[in-house]
Motif scaffolding. Structure first.
Motif, PDB file in Angstrom:
ATOM      1  N   MET A   1      39.368  28.725  41.934  1.00  0.00           N
ATOM      2  CA  MET A   1      38.275  29.670  41.735  1.00  0.00           C
ATOM      3  C   MET A   1      36.964  28.872  41.745  1.00  0.00           C
ATOM      4  SD  MET A   1      37.509  32.086  38.382  1.00  0.00           S
ATOM      5  CE  MET A   1      39.119  32.814  38.466  1.00  0.00           C
ATOM      6  N   PRO A   2      35.986  29.294  42.543  1.00  0.00           N
ATOM      7  CA  PRO A   2      34.705  28.578  42.591  1.00  0.00           C
ATOM      8  C   PRO A   2      34.028  28.557  41.222  1.00  0.00           C
ATOM      9  CG  PRO A   2      34.870  30.136  44.411  1.00  0.00           C
ATOM     10  CD  PRO A   2      36.041  30.379  43.511  1.00  0.00           C
ATOM     11  N   MET A   3      33.230  27.526  41.006  1.00  0.00           N
ATOM     12  CA  MET A   3      32.563  27.312  39.720  1.00  0.00           C
ATOM     13  C   MET A   3      31.745  28.522  39.294  1.00  0.00           C
ATOM     14  SD  MET A   3      31.848  25.520  37.099  1.00  0.00           S
ATOM     15  CE  MET A   3      31.934  23.764  37.177  1.00  0.00           C
ATOM     16  N   ILE A   4      30.975  29.108  40.203  1.00  0.00           N
ATOM     17  CA  ILE A   4      30.098  30.226  39.830  1.00  0.00           C
ATOM     18  C   ILE A   4      30.920  31.410  39.320  1.00  0.00           C
ATOM     19  CG2 ILE A   4      29.899  31.263  42.130  1.00  0.00           C
ATOM     20  CD1 ILE A   4      27.053  30.984  39.606  1.00  0.00           C
ATOM     21  N   GLN A   5      32.072  31.651  39.904  1.00  0.00           N
ATOM     22  CA  GLN A   5      32.921  32.746  39.435  1.00  0.00           C
ATOM     23  C   GLN A   5      33.451  32.462  38.043  1.00  0.00           C
ATOM     24  OE1 GLN A   5      35.757  33.078  42.639  1.00  0.00           O
ATOM     25  NE2 GLN A   5      34.735  34.925  43.414  1.00  0.00           N
ATOM     26  N   ARG A   6      33.801  31.202  37.771  1.00  0.00           N
ATOM     27  CA  ARG A   6      34.276  30.847  36.428  1.00  0.00           C
ATOM     28  C   ARG A   6      33.163  31.025  35.400  1.00  0.00           C
ATOM     29  NH1 ARG A   6      37.042  25.187  37.417  1.00  0.00           N
ATOM     30  NH2 ARG A   6      35.567  25.234  39.096  1.00  0.00           N
ATOM     31  N   VAL A   7      31.957  30.643  35.770  1.00  0.00           N
ATOM     32  CA  VAL A   7      30.825  30.778  34.853  1.00  0.00           C
ATOM     33  C   VAL A   7      30.549  32.249  34.573  1.00  0.00           C
ATOM     34  CG1 VAL A   7      28.335  30.421  34.614  1.00  0.00           C
ATOM     35  CG2 VAL A   7      29.794  28.571  35.465  1.00  0.00           C
ATOM     36  N   VAL A   8      30.555  33.069  35.616  1.00  0.00           N
ATOM     37  CA  VAL A   8      30.302  34.497  35.442  1.00  0.00           C
ATOM     38  C   VAL A   8      31.390  35.128  34.588  1.00  0.00           C
ATOM     39  CG1 VAL A   8      30.191  36.713  36.655  1.00  0.00           C
ATOM     40  CG2 VAL A   8      28.927  34.742  37.527  1.00  0.00           C
ATOM     41  N   ARG A   9      32.632  34.763  34.833  1.00  0.00           N
ATOM     42  CA  ARG A   9      33.743  35.308  34.042  1.00  0.00           C
ATOM     43  C   ARG A   9      33.620  34.886  32.580  1.00  0.00           C
ATOM     44  NH1 ARG A   9      39.587  35.446  36.517  1.00  0.00           N
ATOM     45  NH2 ARG A   9      38.299  36.621  37.935  1.00  0.00           N
ATOM     46  N   LEU A  10      33.307  33.606  32.350  1.00  0.00           N
ATOM     47  CA  LEU A  10      33.127  33.123  30.983  1.00  0.00           C
ATOM     48  C   LEU A  10      31.963  33.849  30.319  1.00  0.00           C
ATOM     49  CD1 LEU A  10      33.717  31.175  28.664  1.00  0.00           C
ATOM     50  CD2 LEU A  10      32.233  29.521  29.792  1.00  0.00           C
ATOM     51  N   ALA A  11      30.860  34.032  31.046  1.00  0.00           N
ATOM     52  CA  ALA A  11      29.699  34.734  30.488  1.00  0.00           C
ATOM     53  C   ALA A  11      30.069  36.161  30.106  1.00  0.00           C
ATOM     54  CB  ALA A  11      28.547  34.731  31.489  1.00  0.00           C
ATOM     55  N   ALA A  12      30.838  36.828  30.933  1.00  0.00           N
ATOM     56  CA  ALA A  12      31.244  38.204  30.635  1.00  0.00           C
ATOM     57  C   ALA A  12      32.089  38.255  29.361  1.00  0.00           C
ATOM     58  CB  ALA A  12      32.014  38.796  31.811  1.00  0.00           C
ATOM     59  N   VAL A  13      32.996  37.316  29.209  1.00  0.00           N
ATOM     60  CA  VAL A  13      33.833  37.259  28.011  1.00  0.00           C
ATOM     61  C   VAL A  13      32.963  36.990  26.785  1.00  0.00           C
ATOM     62  CG1 VAL A  13      35.630  35.922  26.833  1.00  0.00           C
ATOM     63  CG2 VAL A  13      35.928  36.587  29.223  1.00  0.00           C
ATOM     64  N   LEU A  14      32.020  36.055  26.899  1.00  0.00           N
ATOM     65  CA  LEU A  14      31.139  35.742  25.770  1.00  0.00           C
ATOM     66  C   LEU A  14      30.265  36.939  25.409  1.00  0.00           C
ATOM     67  CD1 LEU A  14      30.058  32.102  26.645  1.00  0.00           C
ATOM     68  CD2 LEU A  14      31.528  32.830  24.765  1.00  0.00           C
ATOM     69  N   ILE A  15      29.742  37.630  26.393  1.00  0.00           N
ATOM     70  CA  ILE A  15      28.902  38.803  26.130  1.00  0.00           C
ATOM     71  C   ILE A  15      29.707  39.872  25.411  1.00  0.00           C
ATOM     72  CG2 ILE A  15      27.677  40.726  27.234  1.00  0.00           C
ATOM     73  CD1 ILE A  15      26.712  38.636  29.319  1.00  0.00           C
ATOM     74  N   GLN A  16      30.944  40.111  25.858  1.00  0.00           N
ATOM     75  CA  GLN A  16      31.789  41.099  25.192  1.00  0.00           C
ATOM     76  C   GLN A  16      32.036  40.707  23.739  1.00  0.00           C
ATOM     77  OE1 GLN A  16      35.235  41.206  27.690  1.00  0.00           O
ATOM     78  NE2 GLN A  16      34.398  42.809  29.024  1.00  0.00           N
ATOM     79  N   HIS A  17      32.293  39.412  23.512  1.00  0.00           N
ATOM     80  CA  HIS A  17      32.548  38.946  22.150  1.00  0.00           C
ATOM     81  C   HIS A  17      31.298  39.096  21.289  1.00  0.00           C
ATOM     82  CE1 HIS A  17      34.085  36.651  18.808  1.00  0.00           C
ATOM     83  NE2 HIS A  17      33.025  35.864  18.877  1.00  0.00           N
TER      84      HIS A  17
END
Length: 73
Positions: A1-17
């Motif tokens: 998975m490209p880095m930008i997708q991992r960052v976006v996915r992590l950001a989405a999880v953090l925002i939800q939390h």
């Protein structure tokens, strides 16, 4: 998975939390402010690196002079 997708996915999880523990109406405003601050700090770091490469590192006395200046807010 490209880095930008991992960052976006992590950001989405953090925002939800964070949304579960912070007041949601102000959440996006605070996140946007934090990202703007981060972007500005990175730009200033790159500027400092560019100027240091061209003119040499900033001296301690220059830093001290800058600290004494009353900067506008």
């Amino acid at each position: 998975m490209p880095m930008i997708q991992r960052v976006v996915r992590l950001a989405a999880v953090l925002i939800q939390h964070v949304a579960t523990i912070a007041d949601p109406p102000g959440l996006l405003r605070r996140l946007y402010a934090a990202l703007r601050h981060y972007r500005q700090m990175r730009r200033l770091e790159r500027l400092e690196e560019t100027l240091a490469a061209e003119y040499g590192p900033i001296t301690q006395e220059a830093w001290a002079r800058a600290e004494r200046i009353e900067w506008p807010r």
